[in-house]
Design a protein around this motif. Structure first.
Motif, PDB file in Angstrom:
ATOM      1  N   GLY A  56     -15.954  -1.770 -14.835  1.00  0.00           N
ATOM      2  CA  GLY A  56     -15.243  -1.580 -16.163  1.00  0.00           C
ATOM      3  C   GLY A  56     -14.148  -0.500 -15.992  1.00  0.00           C
ATOM      4  N   ASN A  57     -14.101   0.414 -14.942  1.00  0.00           N
ATOM      5  CA  ASN A  57     -12.889   1.526 -14.917  1.00  0.00           C
ATOM      6  C   ASN A  57     -11.702   0.773 -14.482  1.00  0.00           C
ATOM      7  N   HIS A  58     -10.991   0.174 -15.500  1.00  0.00           N
ATOM      8  CA  HIS A  58      -9.776  -0.549 -15.430  1.00  0.00           C
ATOM      9  C   HIS A  58      -8.678   0.475 -15.809  1.00  0.00           C
ATOM     10  N   SER A  59      -7.586   0.395 -15.100  1.00  0.00           N
ATOM     11  CA  SER A  59      -6.363   1.233 -15.493  1.00  0.00           C
ATOM     12  C   SER A  59      -4.975   0.379 -15.448  1.00  0.00           C
ATOM     13  N   VAL A  60      -4.294   0.665 -16.264  1.00  0.00           N
ATOM     14  CA  VAL A  60      -2.806   0.093 -16.281  1.00  0.00           C
ATOM     15  C   VAL A  60      -1.893   0.652 -15.383  1.00  0.00           C
ATOM     16  N   VAL A  61      -1.297   0.236 -14.347  1.00  0.00           N
ATOM     17  CA  VAL A  61      -0.416   0.753 -13.362  1.00  0.00           C
ATOM     18  C   VAL A  61       0.898   0.372 -13.634  1.00  0.00           C
ATOM     19  N   PRO A  62       2.137   1.427 -13.560  1.00  0.00           N
ATOM     20  CA  PRO A  62       3.442   0.930 -13.719  1.00  0.00           C
ATOM     21  C   PRO A  62       3.747  -0.059 -12.544  1.00  0.00           C
ATOM     22  N   ILE A  63       4.802  -0.782 -12.659  1.00  0.00           N
ATOM     23  CA  ILE A  63       5.393  -1.446 -11.468  1.00  0.00           C
ATOM     24  C   ILE A  63       6.833  -1.157 -11.395  1.00  0.00           C
ATOM     25  N   LEU A  64       7.043  -0.069 -10.584  1.00  0.00           N
ATOM     26  CA  LEU A  64       8.606   0.191 -10.236  1.00  0.00           C
ATOM     27  C   LEU A  64       9.486  -0.799  -9.779  1.00  0.00           C
ATOM     28  N   ASP A  65      10.800  -0.453  -9.945  1.00  0.00           N
ATOM     29  CA  ASP A  65      11.541  -1.446  -9.698  1.00  0.00           C
ATOM     30  C   ASP A  65      11.601  -2.219  -7.856  1.00  0.00           C
ATOM     31  N   ASP A  66      11.308  -1.133  -7.110  1.00  0.00           N
ATOM     32  CA  ASP A  66      10.982  -1.649  -5.560  1.00  0.00           C
ATOM     33  C   ASP A  66       9.576  -2.357  -5.289  1.00  0.00           C
ATOM     34  N   PHE A  67       8.829  -2.463  -6.354  1.00  0.00           N
ATOM     35  CA  PHE A  67       7.470  -2.981  -6.301  1.00  0.00           C
ATOM     36  C   PHE A  67       7.788  -4.526  -6.475  1.00  0.00           C
ATOM     37  N   VAL A  68       8.747  -4.928  -7.269  1.00  0.00           N
ATOM     38  CA  VAL A  68       9.173  -6.100  -7.688  1.00  0.00           C
ATOM     39  C   VAL A  68       8.888  -7.124  -6.632  1.00  0.00           C
ATOM     40  N   GLU A  69      10.054  -6.991  -5.694  1.00  0.00           N
ATOM     41  CA  GLU A  69      10.239  -7.961  -4.651  1.00  0.00           C
ATOM     42  C   GLU A  69       8.911  -8.196  -3.742  1.00  0.00           C
ATOM     43  N   PRO A  70       8.306  -7.068  -3.325  1.00  0.00           N
ATOM     44  CA  PRO A  70       7.058  -7.441  -2.433  1.00  0.00           C
ATOM     45  C   PRO A  70       5.948  -8.226  -3.357  1.00  0.00           C
ATOM     46  N   ILE A  71       5.901  -8.093  -4.772  1.00  0.00           N
ATOM     47  CA  ILE A  71       4.964  -8.666  -5.540  1.00  0.00           C
ATOM     48  C   ILE A  71       5.559 -10.397  -5.726  1.00  0.00           C
ATOM     49  N   LEU A  72       6.683 -10.394  -5.745  1.00  0.00           N
ATOM     50  CA  LEU A  72       7.339 -11.857  -5.890  1.00  0.00           C
ATOM     51  C   LEU A  72       7.038 -12.667  -4.427  1.00  0.00           C
ATOM     52  N   LYS A  73       7.189 -12.093  -3.376  1.00  0.00           N
ATOM     53  CA  LYS A  73       7.162 -12.439  -2.186  1.00  0.00           C
ATOM     54  C   LYS A  73       5.605 -12.854  -1.750  1.00  0.00           C
ATOM     55  N   ALA A  96       0.686  -1.279  -0.231  1.00  0.00           N
ATOM     56  CA  ALA A  96      -0.026  -0.106  -0.152  1.00  0.00           C
ATOM     57  C   ALA A  96       0.903   1.307   0.067  1.00  0.00           C
ATOM     58  N   THR A  97       1.777   1.050   0.754  1.00  0.00           N
ATOM     59  CA  THR A  97       2.725   2.689   0.763  1.00  0.00           C
ATOM     60  C   THR A  97       3.612   2.447  -0.213  1.00  0.00           C
ATOM     61  N   LEU A  98       3.673   1.548  -1.099  1.00  0.00           N
ATOM     62  CA  LEU A  98       4.601   1.708  -2.448  1.00  0.00           C
ATOM     63  C   LEU A  98       3.734   2.016  -3.329  1.00  0.00           C
ATOM     64  N   THR A  99       2.514   1.611  -3.744  1.00  0.00           N
ATOM     65  CA  THR A  99       1.619   1.678  -4.879  1.00  0.00           C
ATOM     66  C   THR A  99       0.759   2.677  -4.897  1.00  0.00           C
ATOM     67  N   SER A 100       0.278   3.338  -3.719  1.00  0.00           N
ATOM     68  CA  SER A 100      -1.007   3.853  -3.465  1.00  0.00           C
ATOM     69  C   SER A 100      -2.258   3.329  -3.892  1.00  0.00           C
ATOM     70  N   LEU A 101      -2.306   2.226  -3.905  1.00  0.00           N
ATOM     71  CA  LEU A 101      -3.663   1.623  -4.215  1.00  0.00           C
ATOM     72  C   LEU A 101      -4.579   1.349  -3.095  1.00  0.00           C
ATOM     73  N   ARG A 102      -6.009   1.521  -3.387  1.00  0.00           N
ATOM     74  CA  ARG A 102      -6.654   1.310  -2.184  1.00  0.00           C
ATOM     75  C   ARG A 102      -6.905  -0.107  -1.468  1.00  0.00           C
ATOM     76  N   GLN A 103      -7.262  -0.020  -0.458  1.00  0.00           N
ATOM     77  CA  GLN A 103      -7.598  -1.542   0.085  1.00  0.00           C
ATOM     78  C   GLN A 103      -8.412  -2.333  -0.653  1.00  0.00           C
ATOM     79  N   GLU A 104      -9.320  -1.766  -1.227  1.00  0.00           N
ATOM     80  CA  GLU A 104     -10.262  -2.811  -2.072  1.00  0.00           C
ATOM     81  C   GLU A 104      -9.443  -3.200  -3.208  1.00  0.00           C
ATOM     82  N   GLU A 105      -8.655  -2.468  -3.875  1.00  0.00           N
ATOM     83  CA  GLU A 105      -7.973  -2.436  -5.213  1.00  0.00           C
ATOM     84  C   GLU A 105      -6.883  -3.599  -4.838  1.00  0.00           C
TER      85      GLU A 105
END
Length: 363
Positions: free
Chosen positions: A240-257, A202-211
């Motif tokens: 249907g309000n979809h959006s494409v969000v960039p994945i920055l370098d420091d997002f990758v490790e938390p995503i893989l975990k 959340a603190t990396l991406t700014s996404l809402r908890q639902e998202e």
């Protein structure tokens, strides 16, 4: 004018033709078919003259809302807030005859809402939805009702001392607060939610908890460094309000975990309400005041600007269509320089949790 045909299934097919207009519908009962055809005949007659018809004597607001939900909601499903407000109207004002709908009725409704503890912003939304339904009745159904009975009542909210605009929050989590929260969750045994991982994301991406809780692994493309966030919050078009969000370098490790060995399903398979409730309980236990999980979105947005991204780029992460909303984050304040400290606190907690082998059971 109207013709009725009994189908092999036993149902009744009603057809109405007037002045080049045609309507048809199938009913289980003949009495319902005749009632519908009479209403349609009146509407088609007036369609050619531009006049309005008085609502049926026995028609009440609940009847109108049910028809609105079928005709409009059947084409474009309502958001949960609108659906809840309409349900409330049916319960509180559903008995009111459409011919009796007046400004006085609406004022009495507002009086009750104020006594119930509803704020000005909430009541304003209620009145906006009521006006929408009455407007649909007048301009689509050609019923002689007045949508503007809500206008003066809404204007009176300020005179009642009610705030009609939401207070903009810019609260961000300090490194010390993040450290406390991380330590709290690090000590928990057999937690159902990996809150440290969720907080970090959340603190990396700014996404809402639902998202965050709805994000699927299949929508994460680490090769292209993008992820598809679906059904993002929007004033009118959430579905249907979809959006494409960039994945920055420091997002990758938390995503893989978070993915682990999984290749399908939710990245964070938790109920978003449970995430919020857990965060609130932790803040209460630690004595952290006025901090909500949604404030981590503000924290991340502030940090994205601290990376020297422009408004247009940050909007890709937050999903804002109106950039004016983001401008309040562009003024770098003392909290903005703590980006790395917040990251370090969460990263340490995540590493310590992994080394200690703390169990996390998904819900």
């Amino acid at each position: 004018m109207a013709t009725f045909t009994k189908l092999p299934s036993g149902k009744i097919r009603a057809q109405v033709r007037i002045g080049g207009f045609y309507r048809a519908q199938t009913f289980d009962l003949e009495k319902n078919a005749r009632k519908w055809s009479k209403e349609i005949e009146q509407q088609l007659k007036l369609s050619s003259t531009g006049e309005y018809i008085d609502p049926p004597k026995d028609a009440n607001l609940e009847d109108l809302i049910v028809r609105y939900e079928e005709d409009v909601g059947g084409v474009k499903p309502f958001g949960k807030n609108k659906a809840a407000v309409l349900k409330s109207f049916k319960r509180k004002l559903g008995h009111v005859k459409l011919r009796s709908m007046s400004e006085a009725i609406v004022r009495d409704f507002v009086d009750r809402r104020v006594k119930e503890g509803a704020g000005g912003v909430t009541i304003s939304i209620d009145l906006a939805y009521l006006r929408t339904v009455l407007g649909w009745a007048r301009y689509v159904r050609k019923l002689n009702v007045n949508p503007d009975i809500t206008v003066d009542v809404k204007r009176s909210l300020k005179q009642r001392g009610l705030r009609v605009r939401s207070t903009e929050r810019t609260r961000v989590a300090s490194p010390e607060e993040i450290e406390k929260l991380a330590g709290h969750y690090r000590k928990m045994q057999r937690a159902q939610i990996d809150m440290i991982a969720v907080m970090e994301f959340a603190t990396l991406t700014s996404l809402r908890q639902e998202e965050i809780c709805a994000l699927s692994i299949e929508d994460v493309d680490l090769e292209r460094r993008v992820m598809v966030v679906r059904d993002r919050k929007h004033p009118t078009d959430k579905k249907g309000n979809h959006s494409v969000v960039p994945i920055l370098d420091d997002f990758v490790e938390p995503i893989l975990k978070a993915m682990g060995s999984r290749r399908r399903g939710q990245l964070f398979p938790y109920n978003h309400r449970s995430v919020s409730a857990s965060f609130t309980r932790a803040c209460q236990a630690l004595g952290i005041e006025d901090l909500r999980f949604h404030d981590l979105r503000h924290t991340a947005t502030t940090d994205l600007f601290a990376r020297e991204l422009d408004i247009e780029s940050v909007a890709l992460f937050t999903g804002h269509k109106d950039w004016k909303t983001l401008r309040r984050y562009t003024h770098i304040n003392p909290e903005s320089v703590h980006l790395q400290e917040r990251r370090k606190a969460l990263r340490r907690a995540s590493e310590d949790r992994s080394q200690s082998g703390s169990d996390v059971t998904t819900v």
